[in-house]
Design a protein around this motif. Structure first.
Motif, PDB file in Angstrom:
ATOM      1  N   SER A  18       2.144  50.708  34.161  1.00 48.80           N
ATOM      2  CA  SER A  18       1.538  50.094  35.356  1.00 48.80           C
ATOM      3  C   SER A  18       2.133  48.678  35.465  1.00 48.80           C
ATOM      4  CB  SER A  18       0.139  50.276  35.365  1.00 48.80           C
ATOM      5  OG  SER A  18      -0.623  49.610  34.500  1.00 48.80           O
ATOM      6  N   GLY A  19       2.582  48.041  34.260  1.00 47.49           N
ATOM      7  CA  GLY A  19       3.048  46.888  34.212  1.00 47.49           C
ATOM      8  C   GLY A  19       4.783  46.825  34.597  1.00 47.49           C
ATOM      9  N   GLN A  20       5.355  45.935  34.978  1.00 48.27           N
ATOM     10  CA  GLN A  20       6.613  45.993  35.294  1.00 48.27           C
ATOM     11  C   GLN A  20       7.487  46.071  34.032  1.00 48.27           C
ATOM     12  OE1 GLN A  20       7.918  42.653  37.661  1.00 48.27           O
ATOM     13  NE2 GLN A  20       9.964  43.121  37.484  1.00 48.27           N
ATOM     14  N   ILE A  21       8.314  47.035  33.788  1.00 49.50           N
ATOM     15  CA  ILE A  21       8.981  47.163  32.447  1.00 49.50           C
ATOM     16  C   ILE A  21      10.767  46.613  32.951  1.00 49.50           C
ATOM     17  CG2 ILE A  21       9.692  48.609  30.607  1.00 49.50           C
ATOM     18  CD1 ILE A  21       7.056  48.226  30.353  1.00 49.50           C
ATOM     19  N   ILE A  22      10.952  45.899  31.960  1.00 51.73           N
ATOM     20  CA  ILE A  22      12.490  45.426  32.124  1.00 51.73           C
ATOM     21  C   ILE A  22      13.304  45.880  30.571  1.00 51.73           C
ATOM     22  CG2 ILE A  22      13.931  43.406  32.557  1.00 51.73           C
ATOM     23  CD1 ILE A  22      11.664  42.122  34.007  1.00 51.73           C
ATOM     24  N   TYR A  23      14.319  46.393  31.105  1.00 53.37           N
ATOM     25  CA  TYR A  23      15.293  46.510  29.745  1.00 53.37           C
ATOM     26  C   TYR A  23      16.489  45.587  29.772  1.00 53.37           C
ATOM     27  CZ  TYR A  23      12.927  50.985  28.896  1.00 53.37           C
ATOM     28  OH  TYR A  23      11.982  51.966  28.657  1.00 53.37           O
ATOM     29  N   GLU A  24      16.613  44.844  28.941  1.00 56.46           N
ATOM     30  CA  GLU A  24      17.651  43.849  28.847  1.00 56.46           C
ATOM     31  C   GLU A  24      18.761  44.219  27.473  1.00 56.46           C
ATOM     32  OE1 GLU A  24      18.192  39.078  28.672  1.00 56.46           O
ATOM     33  OE2 GLU A  24      16.138  40.038  29.326  1.00 56.46           O
ATOM     34  N   GLU A  25      19.967  43.786  27.810  1.00 57.47           N
ATOM     35  CA  GLU A  25      21.029  43.722  26.856  1.00 57.47           C
ATOM     36  C   GLU A  25      21.206  42.242  26.518  1.00 57.47           C
ATOM     37  OE1 GLU A  25      22.400  45.981  24.463  1.00 57.47           O
ATOM     38  OE2 GLU A  25      21.327  47.546  25.438  1.00 57.47           O
ATOM     39  N   PHE A  26      20.546  41.758  25.258  1.00 62.52           N
ATOM     40  CA  PHE A  26      20.706  40.315  25.035  1.00 62.52           C
ATOM     41  C   PHE A  26      21.848  40.254  24.097  1.00 62.52           C
ATOM     42  CE2 PHE A  26      19.825  36.395  22.714  1.00 62.52           C
ATOM     43  CZ  PHE A  26      19.325  35.657  23.685  1.00 62.52           C
ATOM     44  N   ASN A  27      22.888  39.499  24.519  1.00 64.40           N
ATOM     45  CA  ASN A  27      23.935  39.038  23.714  1.00 64.40           C
ATOM     46  C   ASN A  27      23.680  37.950  22.625  1.00 64.40           C
ATOM     47  OD1 ASN A  27      25.983  40.973  24.527  1.00 64.40           O
ATOM     48  ND2 ASN A  27      25.991  39.881  26.255  1.00 64.40           N
ATOM     49  N   SER A  28      23.410  38.227  21.331  1.00 68.31           N
ATOM     50  CA  SER A  28      23.141  37.188  20.420  1.00 68.31           C
ATOM     51  C   SER A  28      24.380  36.686  19.806  1.00 68.31           C
ATOM     52  CB  SER A  28      22.324  37.743  19.502  1.00 68.31           C
ATOM     53  OG  SER A  28      22.070  36.805  18.173  1.00 68.31           O
ATOM     54  N   THR A  29      24.424  35.304  19.823  1.00 64.85           N
ATOM     55  CA  THR A  29      25.519  34.517  19.166  1.00 64.85           C
ATOM     56  C   THR A  29      25.270  34.594  17.514  1.00 64.85           C
ATOM     57  OG1 THR A  29      26.038  33.152  20.853  1.00 64.85           O
ATOM     58  CG2 THR A  29      26.654  32.286  18.816  1.00 64.85           C
ATOM     59  N   LYS A  30      23.921  34.215  17.411  1.00 65.67           N
ATOM     60  CA  LYS A  30      23.547  34.416  15.686  1.00 65.67           C
ATOM     61  C   LYS A  30      23.763  35.698  15.182  1.00 65.67           C
ATOM     62  CE  LYS A  30      21.711  30.178  15.931  1.00 65.67           C
ATOM     63  NZ  LYS A  30      22.277  29.107  15.202  1.00 65.67           N
ATOM     64  N   LEU A  31      23.563  36.827  15.740  1.00 61.27           N
ATOM     65  CA  LEU A  31      23.782  38.194  15.214  1.00 61.27           C
ATOM     66  C   LEU A  31      25.245  38.675  15.530  1.00 61.27           C
ATOM     67  CD1 LEU A  31      20.594  39.781  16.566  1.00 61.27           C
ATOM     68  CD2 LEU A  31      21.205  39.266  14.343  1.00 61.27           C
ATOM     69  N   GLY A  32      25.980  38.027  16.471  1.00 60.81           N
ATOM     70  CA  GLY A  32      27.173  38.621  16.725  1.00 60.81           C
ATOM     71  C   GLY A  32      27.168  39.966  17.535  1.00 60.81           C
ATOM     72  N   GLU A  33      26.162  40.286  18.079  1.00 62.48           N
ATOM     73  CA  GLU A  33      26.227  41.447  18.677  1.00 62.48           C
ATOM     74  C   GLU A  33      25.127  41.590  19.508  1.00 62.48           C
ATOM     75  OE1 GLU A  33      25.194  43.802  15.371  1.00 62.48           O
ATOM     76  OE2 GLU A  33      22.979  43.649  15.357  1.00 62.48           O
ATOM     77  N   SER A  34      24.816  42.477  20.730  1.00 62.91           N
ATOM     78  CA  SER A  34      23.983  42.519  21.578  1.00 62.91           C
ATOM     79  C   SER A  34      22.750  43.473  21.013  1.00 62.91           C
ATOM     80  CB  SER A  34      24.512  43.197  22.642  1.00 62.91           C
ATOM     81  OG  SER A  34      24.606  44.324  22.770  1.00 62.91           O
ATOM     82  N   ARG A  35      21.621  42.921  21.337  1.00 57.63           N
ATOM     83  CA  ARG A  35      20.111  43.646  21.194  1.00 57.63           C
ATOM     84  C   ARG A  35      19.607  44.067  22.423  1.00 57.63           C
ATOM     85  NH1 ARG A  35      18.162  43.650  15.863  1.00 57.63           N
ATOM     86  NH2 ARG A  35      19.960  43.772  14.610  1.00 57.63           N
ATOM     87  N   ARG A  36      18.896  45.277  22.307  1.00 53.24           N
ATOM     88  CA  ARG A  36      18.161  45.746  23.500  1.00 53.24           C
ATOM     89  C   ARG A  36      16.803  45.163  23.320  1.00 53.24           C
ATOM     90  NH1 ARG A  36      17.322  51.866  26.064  1.00 53.24           N
ATOM     91  NH2 ARG A  36      17.759  51.200  28.136  1.00 53.24           N
TER      92      ARG A  36
END
Length: 382
Positions: A18-36
């Motif tokens: 019932s809350g607003q759900i958002i999915y995001e692909e976050f591009n991390s410089t520290k990890l050198g990859e994206s995280r969901r």
């Protein structure tokens, strides 16, 4: 019992929806990859444009997000905790690398060090910049990830204000160094630790040893809670630990209950109006929230002031109620009661009468005010 727990988690998951759900692909410089990321915003986030919200960061979000988000939504619906932004980090097979530590000093190393910086230097600043956040952040982890969130306590100041440790798989030495570190932390910290009698044997024993060390700590800034759930396994304890942790961490935030009324308001040596103001000052200091005093809490403290004949508190509470809820009968009722008890019946009668066109609250109806005014008129012949 297992079926009940599964059903409970499913129900909480549906609440979270019932809350607003958002999915995001976050591009991390520290990890050198994206995280969901999986983010739940409070129900009325878009309409309450002036409101700010604490953050709950959930590691192992692949399976922990729904029970945490559901509980946050449920507790905040009943005002047992503030509405909050839940941020889940989807880890899956990366959780072991994310939580890796050096085999000599047992602190984050390699991918673990990168993940540590990703959360502190990228994720939290991103959430603060993107959403309206309060300066109160909780972290939730289970076994490996529960161990990992403890590393943030070694920062000065720590990144998180609250730590929910569900059956932590502690790195060697953490159970000894953590109790030594905590007394040196100057900021306010809430720390919750949970295990179960049917937890993995080694993890339960480690949790019990850590509990023995932590429960004896003397610190004004460290608030500690521990549960060892009877019959709970390594996985079922999660469904019991999350609501317990949230309830305990946000205990001061809740509306005044019957128990608080009986055990505290009716016994405290502090003037009741000061207790009320201090409760909301504590909420502001701890959680960064400047909430108006709830009607429930005005009624509870007003009634307690009446019963204990604390007339000055009754007057102060009435004046506060008039400022915060000028269109309600709250202020008229308690100010009228103050004048009655102070031996000023004419002022009481007029104060009751002046509430005839205001909004009714709980037991305080317009009819009640007019009845009290009529009784004073009859008794004193006005």
């Amino acid at each position: 019992m297992k079926n009940i727990l599964v059903l409970f988690i499913c129900l909480l998951g549906s609440l979270g929806a019932s809350g607003q759900i958002i999915y995001e692909e976050f591009n991390s410089t520290k990890l050198g990859e994206s995280r969901r990321l999986k983010i739940q915003l409070p129900r009325n986030y878009d309409s309450n444009t002036e409101k700010v919200y604490p953050i709950v960061v959930v590691l192992d979000a692949d399976y922990l997000f729904e029970p945490v988000a559901g509980n946050v939504d449920y507790f905040s619906y009943w005002e047992d905790m503030p509405e909050s932004i839940v941020v889940g980090i989807m880890q899956g097979d990366t959780r072991y690398d994310d939580c890796s530590y050096d085999e000599t000093n047992y602190f984050p190393a390699d991918k673990g060090a990168d993940f540590f910086e990703f959360i502190g230097l990228e994720l939290i600043p991103h959430i603060d910049k993107t959403y309206r956040t309060a300066k109160f952040v909780i972290a939730v982890g289970h076994d490996f990830t529960a161990n990992f969130i403890n590393y943030y306590l070694y920062k000065d100041p720590p990144l998180f204000n609250g730590y929910i440790n569900l059956s932590p798989d502690l790195a060697p030495g953490i159970d000894m160094s953590l109790p030594e570190r905590i007394p040196h932390v100057k900021s306010k910290i809430f720390y919750y630790l949970a295990t179960g009698t049917d937890d993995i044997q080694g993890l339960m024993e480690t949790a019990e040893e850590l509990n023995t060390s932590l429960k004896g700590l003397k610190s004004d800034t460290f608030t500690y809670f521990y549960d060892n759930f009877e019959g709970a396994t390594h996985y079922s304890l999660v469904a019991r630990g999350i609501p317990n942790a949230l309830e305990k961490i946000f205990a001061v935030y809740r509306p005044i209950s019957k128990k608080e009324y009986t055990d505290v308001l009716m016994k405290t040596e502090t003037p009741i109006h000061e207790y009320l103001k201090e409760k909301y000052k504590t909420i502001e200091d701890l959680f960064g929230l400047t909430n108006p005093i709830r009607i429930n809490d005005f009624i509870a403290t007003g009634r307690a002031s009446e019963k204990r004949k604390q007339l000055e508190s009754l007057k102060e509470i009435a004046e506060l109620a008039k400022k915060q809820y000028p269109d309600s009968v709250l202020g008229n009722y308690f100010l009228g009661r103050y004048y009655e008890e102070s031996g000023e019946p004419k002022k009481a009668m007029r104060t009751f009468q002046s509430g005839f066109d205001k909004e009714e609250v709980d037991f305080i109806t317009v009819d009640l005010l007019l009845e009290k005014a009529d009784k004073i008129r009859t008794d004193f012949g006005y």
